[in-house]
Design a protein around this motif. Sequence first.
Motif, PDB file in Angstrom:
ATOM      1  N   ARG A 158       0.827  -1.224  -0.115  1.00  0.00           N
ATOM      2  CA  ARG A 158      -0.023  -0.028  -0.061  1.00  0.00           C
ATOM      3  C   ARG A 158       0.712   1.296  -0.098  1.00  0.00           C
ATOM      4  N   ILE A 159       0.319   2.504  -0.618  1.00  0.00           N
ATOM      5  CA  ILE A 159       1.036   3.564  -0.470  1.00  0.00           C
ATOM      6  C   ILE A 159       0.765   4.126   0.632  1.00  0.00           C
ATOM      7  N   THR A 160       1.841   4.717   1.166  1.00  0.00           N
ATOM      8  CA  THR A 160       1.773   5.279   2.502  1.00  0.00           C
ATOM      9  C   THR A 160       2.274   6.919   2.553  1.00  0.00           C
ATOM     10  N   GLY A 161       2.620   7.402   1.360  1.00  0.00           N
ATOM     11  CA  GLY A 161       2.637   8.796   1.409  1.00  0.00           C
ATOM     12  C   GLY A 161       3.823   9.106   0.255  1.00  0.00           C
ATOM     13  N   CYS A 162       4.763  10.134   0.350  1.00  0.00           N
ATOM     14  CA  CYS A 162       5.922  10.589  -0.503  1.00  0.00           C
ATOM     15  C   CYS A 162       6.809  11.720  -0.037  1.00  0.00           C
ATOM     16  N   GLN A 163       7.696  11.651  -0.693  1.00  0.00           N
ATOM     17  CA  GLN A 163       8.740  12.852  -0.272  1.00  0.00           C
ATOM     18  C   GLN A 163       9.193  13.413  -1.670  1.00  0.00           C
ATOM     19  N   THR A 164       9.466  14.543  -1.551  1.00  0.00           N
ATOM     20  CA  THR A 164       9.854  15.339  -2.968  1.00  0.00           C
ATOM     21  C   THR A 164      11.073  15.890  -2.605  1.00  0.00           C
ATOM     22  N   LEU A 165      11.948  15.873  -3.577  1.00  0.00           N
ATOM     23  CA  LEU A 165      13.314  16.200  -3.477  1.00  0.00           C
ATOM     24  C   LEU A 165      13.824  17.172  -4.617  1.00  0.00           C
ATOM     25  N   HIS A 166      14.510  18.224  -4.512  1.00  0.00           N
ATOM     26  CA  HIS A 166      14.923  19.404  -5.449  1.00  0.00           C
ATOM     27  C   HIS A 166      16.142  19.538  -5.352  1.00  0.00           C
ATOM     28  N   CYS A 167      16.977  19.762  -6.526  1.00  0.00           N
ATOM     29  CA  CYS A 167      18.429  19.836  -6.676  1.00  0.00           C
ATOM     30  C   CYS A 167      18.719  21.068  -7.745  1.00  0.00           C
ATOM     31  N   ASP A 168      19.495  21.813  -7.369  1.00  0.00           N
ATOM     32  CA  ASP A 168      19.923  22.812  -8.247  1.00  0.00           C
ATOM     33  C   ASP A 168      20.589  22.299  -9.639  1.00  0.00           C
ATOM     34  N   ALA A 169      20.420  22.708 -10.584  1.00  0.00           N
ATOM     35  CA  ALA A 169      20.936  22.361 -11.799  1.00  0.00           C
ATOM     36  C   ALA A 169      21.265  23.430 -12.872  1.00  0.00           C
ATOM     37  N   GLY A 170      21.683  24.478 -12.243  1.00  0.00           N
ATOM     38  CA  GLY A 170      22.366  25.813 -12.903  1.00  0.00           C
ATOM     39  C   GLY A 170      21.062  26.584 -13.207  1.00  0.00           C
ATOM     40  N   TRP A 171      20.604  26.435 -14.372  1.00  0.00           N
ATOM     41  CA  TRP A 171      19.605  27.421 -14.897  1.00  0.00           C
ATOM     42  C   TRP A 171      18.094  27.006 -14.582  1.00  0.00           C
ATOM     43  N   ARG A 172      18.117  25.815 -13.825  1.00  0.00           N
ATOM     44  CA  ARG A 172      16.775  25.288 -13.700  1.00  0.00           C
ATOM     45  C   ARG A 172      17.095  24.530 -12.352  1.00  0.00           C
ATOM     46  N   ASN A 173      16.046  23.805 -11.843  1.00  0.00           N
ATOM     47  CA  ASN A 173      16.186  22.810 -10.916  1.00  0.00           C
ATOM     48  C   ASN A 173      15.631  21.419 -11.351  1.00  0.00           C
ATOM     49  N   PHE A 174      16.209  20.391 -10.625  1.00  0.00           N
ATOM     50  CA  PHE A 174      15.648  18.874 -11.024  1.00  0.00           C
ATOM     51  C   PHE A 174      14.859  18.726  -9.711  1.00  0.00           C
ATOM     52  N   SER A 175      13.670  18.051 -10.007  1.00  0.00           N
ATOM     53  CA  SER A 175      12.788  17.855  -8.973  1.00  0.00           C
ATOM     54  C   SER A 175      12.529  16.137  -8.938  1.00  0.00           C
ATOM     55  N   PHE A 176      12.402  15.378  -8.100  1.00  0.00           N
ATOM     56  CA  PHE A 176      12.189  14.100  -7.800  1.00  0.00           C
ATOM     57  C   PHE A 176      10.894  13.576  -6.823  1.00  0.00           C
ATOM     58  N   LEU A 177      10.192  12.729  -7.191  1.00  0.00           N
ATOM     59  CA  LEU A 177       9.075  12.268  -6.381  1.00  0.00           C
ATOM     60  C   LEU A 177       9.637  10.711  -5.991  1.00  0.00           C
ATOM     61  N   LYS A 178       9.373  10.674  -4.599  1.00  0.00           N
ATOM     62  CA  LYS A 178       9.851   9.170  -4.036  1.00  0.00           C
ATOM     63  C   LYS A 178       8.383   8.938  -3.268  1.00  0.00           C
TER      64      LYS A 178
END
Length: 391
Positions: A2-22
């Motif tokens: 079962r899904i219990t929740g999530c975390q989101t992460l963000h990283c500097d990538a110069g002229w933009r950010n990279f974002s990730f879902l866990k």
Amino acid sequence: MRITGCQTLHCDAGWRNFSFLKLLTDDGLVGISEYNESYGSKGLTAVIEALVDAITGDDPCRHELISQKLYAMTRQAHGGLNQQAIAAIENAMLDIKAKSLNVPVYDLLGGAVRTELPLYWSHCGTYRMSEENSKAMGRPHFTKLDDLVELGAEVRERGFKALKTNIFLFDEDPNRHFPGFARGPGWPELNADKRLVDALRAQLTAFREGAGPDMGILLDLNFNFKTEGYLQICRGLDDLGLFWFEIDLYDPEALRHIRNSVQTPIASCESLFGLRGFKPFLDNYSMDVAIVDVPWNGIWTSLKIAAMCEAHETNCAPHNFYGHISSLMSAHFCAAIPNFRIMEIDIDDVPWKDEIVTNPPIIENGVLHVPSTPGWGSELNEKVIAAHPPK
């Protein structure tokens, strides 16, 4: 499970950010996906978190049911942020399911048709036209056409068979031409003129000189014109034998008119959402190649879009100018579909891009080797992400 929740992460990538879902589950399996808020999608993280709340307690392996549920919940405001959020969740669910079965994601899509993907070097020279971006990458800042000759030679020497570029202007202040995004002069009229045609011809000739006669050269015109302007540019460059003109238009009939007016293939649709978004463009046979954004649509939905394209004798290419997790997501899509054309990837990037993931994509001689390990074939390096906080 079962899904219990999530975390989101963000990283500097110069002229933009990279974002990730866990996406988290009660048995400890974690699914990951990449999404992006830097190009017209600010606030996407909050939408993802709200939709994950709505599916907490659901089985992530029943991803079609969950995606349909989330679509039904948001159908009064379909597309846009809602669809991007659903896609991020869908992609993470596929990663979970593949890991639970100890198989690569492409096995969930019918298995690999191919495991080696020809790439084109995207935004070739584009980021180097910005002094700020060049500094972030540790690359030379471009100010003259000879720089493009040298870059074309570099692309060829590194084994790539195709490159894609945008519109550059080498005038008193050399820069990129992006009026379609309200950057610089030319907005909101979005007109073309002979000066732009001549500048593009010089730019493409410089790339050809360096890259050689066999290099596929793709020209991305983005949203920078209206129908008349696209016609003027495409007709003015139609004799160059380009791989394709890439055009962003929301009018399928206008795009079909452009396609009928030139010999060079037309690629489009990277900003469309879902089967319903692609349908009128396929019904009108508006483009030669359909570009599908896996982070925006979700890989399961993207597979359905590719099947629709196959029924219209149209090949697909992924829209992929993000980080490495996105590249792997797109690679699994490209591996599984029969009607694959070529894969986009950004080569110029920040020096820490490879360190963000445990296993960066393996690229040799312009070909990406699709990993056969479970899930996407890579995980996030959270220490590196934390060391580069978003701007």
